[in-house]
Design an enzyme around this catalytic site. Structure first.
Site, mmCIF file in Angstrom:
data_model
loop_
_atom_site.group_PDB
_atom_site.id
_atom_site.type_symbol
_atom_site.label_atom_id
_atom_site.label_comp_id
_atom_site.label_asym_id
_atom_site.label_seq_id
_atom_site.Cartn_x
_atom_site.Cartn_y
_atom_site.Cartn_z
ATOM 1 N N THR A 57 -13.183 -1.719 -3.595
ATOM 2 C CA THR A 57 -13.444 -1.685 -2.158
ATOM 3 C C THR A 57 -14.923 -1.942 -1.827
ATOM 4 O OG1 THR A 57 -11.685 -0.071 -2.017
ATOM 5 C CG2 THR A 57 -13.102 -0.276 -0.095
ATOM 6 N N GLU A 58 -15.124 -2.613 -0.707
ATOM 7 C CA GLU A 58 -16.480 -2.855 -0.195
ATOM 8 C C GLU A 58 -16.544 -2.381 1.251
ATOM 9 O OE1 GLU A 58 -17.245 -6.996 -0.770
ATOM 10 O OE2 GLU A 58 -17.030 -6.862 -2.947
ATOM 11 N N GLY B 70 -11.465 -3.376 2.844
ATOM 12 C CA GLY B 70 -10.654 -2.280 2.345
ATOM 13 C C GLY B 70 -9.439 -2.834 1.637
ATOM 14 N N SER B 71 -8.334 -2.820 2.356
ATOM 15 C CA SER B 71 -7.092 -3.314 1.777
ATOM 16 C C SER B 71 -7.138 -4.822 1.537
ATOM 17 C CB SER B 71 -5.939 -2.979 2.709
ATOM 18 O OG SER B 71 -5.825 -1.590 2.853
ATOM 19 N N THR C 165 -13.989 6.003 -7.523
ATOM 20 C CA THR C 165 -13.647 7.316 -8.064
ATOM 21 C C THR C 165 -14.353 7.512 -9.411
ATOM 22 O OG1 THR C 165 -11.532 7.327 -6.942
ATOM 23 C CG2 THR C 165 -11.733 8.758 -8.854
ATOM 24 N N ASP D 221 0.229 -3.396 -10.716
ATOM 25 C CA ASP D 221 1.617 -3.129 -11.105
ATOM 26 C C ASP D 221 1.676 -1.936 -12.054
ATOM 27 O OD1 ASP D 221 2.131 -5.305 -9.609
ATOM 28 O OD2 ASP D 221 2.575 -6.652 -11.279
ATOM 29 N N ARG E 12 -0.110 1.476 -9.799
ATOM 30 C CA ARG E 12 0.573 2.031 -8.621
ATOM 31 C C ARG E 12 1.608 3.088 -8.986
ATOM 32 N NH1 ARG E 12 0.069 -3.522 -5.240
ATOM 33 N NH2 ARG E 12 -1.846 -2.887 -4.216
ATOM 34 N N GLU F 118 -5.327 2.620 -4.067
ATOM 35 C CA GLU F 118 -4.442 1.703 -4.813
ATOM 36 C C GLU F 118 -3.470 0.993 -3.865
ATOM 37 O OE1 GLU F 118 -6.396 1.685 -7.729
ATOM 38 O OE2 GLU F 118 -4.479 1.033 -8.516
ATOM 39 N N THR G 23 -2.804 0.987 0.563
ATOM 40 C CA THR G 23 -2.265 1.914 1.562
ATOM 41 C C THR G 23 -0.756 1.734 1.718
ATOM 42 O OG1 THR G 23 -2.581 0.299 3.309
ATOM 43 C CG2 THR G 23 -4.405 1.831 2.923
#
Lengths: 400, 431
Positions: free
Chosen positions: A134-135, A139-140, A166, A252, A255, A377, A379
């Site tokens: 993410t930047e 986001g997504s 994280t 894959d 998630r 991971e 939304t």
């Protein structure tokens, strides 16, 4: 057909549950309060887990999940994807924030395990790897990342800013997504392992969060940060035809693990709520929903939703273990577990009234922790997009 | 015509009689005539068909109970036999059931041709143990569940009609005493298995299958049953019935022969399930036999029924999903297919998510049942989840088609009506 937890993983599940109850729960509130302080107790636990992982080829852990099933055609397998999911469920039953802080169990480790070559696997073995995608402006929409990687001799030079990493401060290295050429879109996005202490990489901030406070969430700046070419994970070529597939493959595998976290977190809330409400419940499921009290109907409905989320998670893991493409199923598991986990933890607070809302119990904490699991991971809405595009046969330019 | 007169007639003749009368009554009448007909039929009538002569055909050494196969690994794969069966049933659902669904719903009739063709599938043989002429060697709850899912994909009510007699055979195989199995099961392992159904429901808001108004009295060697059953699938033509009633305050199930004295029926059409020709069945001191012996468990009996309805819901929900996908891709509004809108696409994604949720819950409960393990909790939760999610899928199916979905031009309104039954029905079927 059998959808029960296989016997061979029962011991692992039991052990993880013991760790959850006796090790994680007692320090849960402590690190919820002491945000940004490192849970030093985890070092000992991580070593123990490493030992367990080394001893068993099909053990649980971020570095073993993601490996596709065995090469030999030996029938149906229950392998490391499933054992990892089962282990994570129990650990998050203990504490989701602490699981996320577990040394050497980062999502970056899963990414390395999934796409690294043998030399890289060897070199990064035993390292704790965080994941930086993410930047601030992305986001997504991860295809639109701006962090750039420019080839210079035997190095790539990284420039950009990453947020929501994280364990970004605690990990030994960070798997960074960067683009080789913004004009070439998704296909040019590659992942790079950047080791802690590399000049040009700076942790600029730690976030203050709603939940999972035990886990540090870092903002990291890359300014002319030199990374050896050998640290690029996967195929270095820009294959426009294949597009995003390379880096997305990681998802894959990860998630279902985040789905497992949501299942574990919700399990904690549901079990505690059932204990607190035991005088009002129907432990034998003898009253049909139509004839049940509101509290019985509410709790059994949550239980049904929770079981569904759990089974979808195990299905996605089972498919990975058996080398079946599971992209849609991974998203289905993540979407279901993410929303159900959040709904359950919040409903449990409501059912338990001030007992649920107060800090004497952990119910309110689990309700805060669960929210991130429907966000990171991918939304809820991103999962829905992925699933819908697959079902409808639509591209991302058609179904935006 | 009363039952005594019919009893002597050959089965083939009976069958032809029953088969030809319904289309005659319904097929050619104008709507207002049909209304008149329904009005005149509101009173209770004696059974239109009498009982087949059930008599001890085979001798058994002992009561038949199918063994369970052991299971170890978590495994969602199907056996080769199951895959072959599914291919056959999926083709049948697509080529035979779906094309007949609209008219059957409209006529509220289970067409003879569909019944005949479904018998060619030979499903009934798989409900009867080998020792009684059938082909069942071991517990096959999962296979039965898959069959219901595939037939339900063709049409909910037609599938229920096909599966109702199988449910009675499954129940007799699982619960019946030695003598009951010898008397009743051989007929199910024949080319012309009896019409049969399970009657549990009663007309009572908040109906609770453990608190029945229908009662049984034990007098001498017989049980005498009185009460009224609701939504009995093909009850009027059933040659064999399993009826739930309270015996000494506890629920039990009784075998009642079609055409028994004291049995009468009243047409009771519902919101959906039209082709299942549901009736209200009145029992006035009807003689029956108590199903099973010490190992009979009413809760499990109901659970295996609930799972059958859930399995039908899986198939029909899948048909909703498979229908709205091409529709939303082809339907253009504001210059592009409506599937390009997230508000539409997310509904479709949610359908897939919840359908798969339902499927995992139902599969798990069925697998446990087949393995001979306790499965009440899992069946309870599966039914709870399916009742809610399948109706959501049903109502979203209509919503996505908008006004078109509300008309009979598209099947989604039928699925909407049929799927409401999943949260309502108890009994009727049995895996």
């Amino acid at each position: 057909m059998n959808l029960e937890t296989p016997k061979k993983f029962q011991m692992l599940v039991d052990q993880a549950q013991q760790v959850a109850l006796n090790f994680l729960r007692p320090i849960s509130r402590k690190y919820d309060k002491a945000e940004h302080s490192y849970p030093k107790e985890l070092d000992m636990l991580a070593s123990l887990l490493d030992g367990m992982n080394d001893g068993a080829p099909e053990s649980a852990g971020a570095s073993t999940a993601g490996k596709r099933g065995a090469q030999a055609n030996e029938g149906i397998r229950n392998g490391s994807n499933m054992s990892t999911a089962l282990g994570i469920i129990e650990m998050c039953y203990g504490d989701t924030g602490l699981l996320l802080s577990m040394p050497r169990q980062g999502l970056g480790n899963s990414a390395i395990a999934a796409v690294a070559n043998d030399e890289q696997l060897e070199r990064f073995m035993g390292k704790w790897a965080a994941m930086a995608i993410t930047e601030p402006g992305t986001g997504s929409d991860s295809a639109n990342i701006r962090t750039s990687a420019t080839r210079d001799g035997d190095d790539f030079i990284l420039n950009g800013e990453k947020i929501y990493v994280t364990s970004g401060e605690r990990a030994d290295c960070v798997v960074v997504w960067a683009t080789l050429d913004r004009n070439l879109g998704r296909a040019a996005i590659k992942s790079f392992v950047v080791e802690k202490g590399t000049p040009g990489m700076t942790v600029t901030r730690l976030e203050h969060k709603l939940g999972i406070k035990a886990s540090d969430t870092a903002a990291i700046n890359f300014t002319d940060c030199r990374v050896p070419v050998a640290n690029l994970l996967g195929n270095p070529e820009i294959d426009v035809g294949k597009g995003f597939a390379g880096v997305m493959e990681t998802f894959d595998n990860t998630r279902p693990l985040v789905a497992a976290m949501a299942v574990g977190c919700a399990k904690a809330s549901l079990e505690r709520t059932k204990e607190l409400l035991k005088d009002y419940l129907d432990p034998n499921y003898s009253t049909l929903p139509l004839n049940a009290s509101n509290v019985v109907a509410t709790v059994t409905r949550m239980e049904a939703e929770w079981e569904a989320a759990r089974l979808l998670t195990l299905k996605a893991a089972w498919m990975a273990d058996n080398k079946q493409p599971n992209s849609k199923e991974a998203s289905i598991a993540k979407a279901k577990a993410g929303r159900v986990g959040n709904e359950i933890t919040l409903k449990c607070v409501e059912l338990c009234a001030s007992v649920g809302y107060g800090e004497d119990e952990l119910l309110e904490k689990w309700a805060r922790d669960s929210k991130i699991l429907d966000i990171f991971e991918g939304t809820q809405q991103i999962q829905q997009l992925i699933i819908a595009r697959r079902l409808l046969g639509k591209s991302s330019s058609e179904l935006k | 015509m009363n039952s005594n007169q019919i009893q002597g007639m050959g089965l083939g003749m009976l069958s032809r009689f029953a088969q030809s009368s319904w289309p005659d009554r319904f097929g050619i009448r104008k709507p207002f005539e049909r209304l008149l007909y329904s009005g005149s039929k509101a009173g209770f009538q004696l059974a239109g068909v009498a009982a087949r002569q059930f008599s001890k055909g085979s001798s058994l050494d002992k009561t038949q109970r199918l063994p369970s196969a052991p299971k170890g690994l978590f495994d969602l794969s199907l056996t080769e036999e199951q895959q072959m069966m599914r291919e056959t049933l999926q083709r049948f659902a697509r080529d035979v059931l779906r094309p007949a669904a609209h008219q059957s719903d409209h006529d509220a009739v289970f067409p003879d041709s569909i019944r005949t063709q479904s018998l060619e599938l030979g499903l009934n043989f798989y409900a009867v143990p080998e020792a009684l002429g059938g082909m069942a060697a071991e517990q096959s709850v999962v296979t039965n569940m898959l069959a219901a899912e595939d037939l339900g994909y063709g049409d909910f009510s037609l599938a229920a009609s096909i599966l109702a007699p199988m449910g009675v055979a499954n129940a007799l195989t699982r619960w019946g005493s030695k003598v009951q199995q010898e008397v009743y099961l051989p007929a199910f392992a024949s080319e012309t298995p009896p019409q049969a159904c399970i009657a549990v429901m009663e007309a009572e808001p908040l109906f609770n299958p453990f608190l029945l108004s229908t009662t049984a009295l034990h007098t001498g060697n017989e049980y005498v049953i009185s009460g009224e059953k609701s939504l009995v699938i093909h009850g009027a033509t059933a040659e064999l019935l399993l009826v739930a009633a309270l015996l000494d305050g506890k629920p039990a199930v009784f075998i009642v022969r079609g055409g028994s004295e004291g049995l009468s029926f009243r047409e009771e059409q519902g919101m959906g399930l039209k082709a299942a020709q549901t009736v209200t069945m009145h029992l006035d001191n009807v003689i029956g036999e108590k199903l099973g012996e010490d190992d009979f468990d009413y809760t499990t009996f109901l659970d295996l029924s609930a799972l059958a309805w859930c399995a039908l819901a899986l198939g029909t929900s899948q048909s909703v999903l498979d229908y709205v996908i091409p529709y939303c891709n082809e339907r253009v509004a504001f210059g592009e297919p409506i599937s390009h809108r997230q508000s539409v696409a997310f509904i479709i994604a949610d359908m897939a998510i919840e359908l798969e949720s339902m499927r995992m819950m139902v599969w798990r409960a069925a697998a446990l049942a087949e393995a001979g393990k306790p499965f009440h909790r899992e069946a309870y939760l599966a039914r709870l989840l399916c009742a809610e999610k399948t109706m959501k899928i049903g109502t979203d199916g209509v919503q996505l088609l908008g006004g078109h979905g509300f008309t009979k031009e598209h099947p989604v309104e039928r699925w909407y009506r049929d799927l409401r039954a999943v949260g309502v029905m108890h009994g009727g079927l049995h895996l």
